[in-house]
Design an enzyme around this catalytic site. Sequence first.
Site, PDB file in Angstrom:
ATOM      1  CE1 TYR A 103      27.566  25.785  31.366  1.00 15.80           C
ATOM      2  CE2 TYR A 103      26.274  25.035  33.320  1.00 15.80           C
ATOM      3  CZ  TYR A 103      27.111  24.880  32.182  1.00 15.80           C
ATOM      4  OH  TYR A 103      27.330  23.451  31.906  1.00 15.80           O
ATOM      5  CB  CYS A 104      24.445  30.439  28.186  1.00 19.02           C
ATOM      6  SG  CYS A 104      24.293  32.168  28.501  1.00 19.02           S
ATOM      7  NE  ARG A 105      26.708  29.211  22.193  1.00 18.64           N
ATOM      8  CZ  ARG A 105      25.945  29.622  21.151  1.00 18.64           C
ATOM      9  NH1 ARG A 105      25.894  30.894  20.653  1.00 18.64           N
ATOM     10  NH2 ARG A 105      25.378  28.480  20.345  1.00 18.64           N
TER      11      ARG A 105
END
Length: 229
Positions: free
Chosen positions: A178-180
């Site tokens: 996952y990221c932003r």
Amino acid sequence: MPDRAIKTELFDEFARAAQALASGRRVEIIDVLANGERSVEELSRQVAMSVANTSRHLQVLKEAGLVAATRNGTRVHYRLASPVVYDFWVALRSLAAARLPGVQGLVEAYLGGREGLEPMTADELMARLTAGEPLVVVDVRPAEEYRAAHIAGAASIPLEELEQRLRELPRDREIVAYCRGPYCAFAPEAVRTLREHGYTARHLADGLPEWASAGHIVESALAAPSVNR
């Protein structure tokens, strides 16, 4: 009879918030700050602007009441002034995606082809973690974003370090990157890299801000834990 001049002034005040976001660079700053507070120096690196330009944009956002600042020694750290600011950002990007015909093409050009990547919803990830499935959740944002806040139990492997650190990841467990958020390219790119090296991997459809907004547990840390094999 209501005073027309006061109504005009009131609506001008409403417009100040929109005017503060009348710059893609300031919108990007809001997107980064949704992942946790940052110093001006950290922000300038993450939005690829000089410290001076970043400071000027932050001042506009601060004057409009969208960000707040805290001094920590010689450094000033900025954060979103309220959860309402995050809601404003989500509404703005949703409106643009729904009404501006060029947005979808730019999203596809930026994020790349996502055929077969099978994004995982936050509800699915939460349900599988709650059921005790041995997933490996990996935060592929920059390390300072992980330290500010991350999904509970996630390991930190920034995208730029992923290929050099593949040996830290077990091959017999599914990996969820996952990221932003939905317009961040880090997690889809991480999944492509992992699959190229034979890993079973998917990415979270949204990011850390959406996870936190849904009420799921987040943690902060000074140091990232290693992957629990």
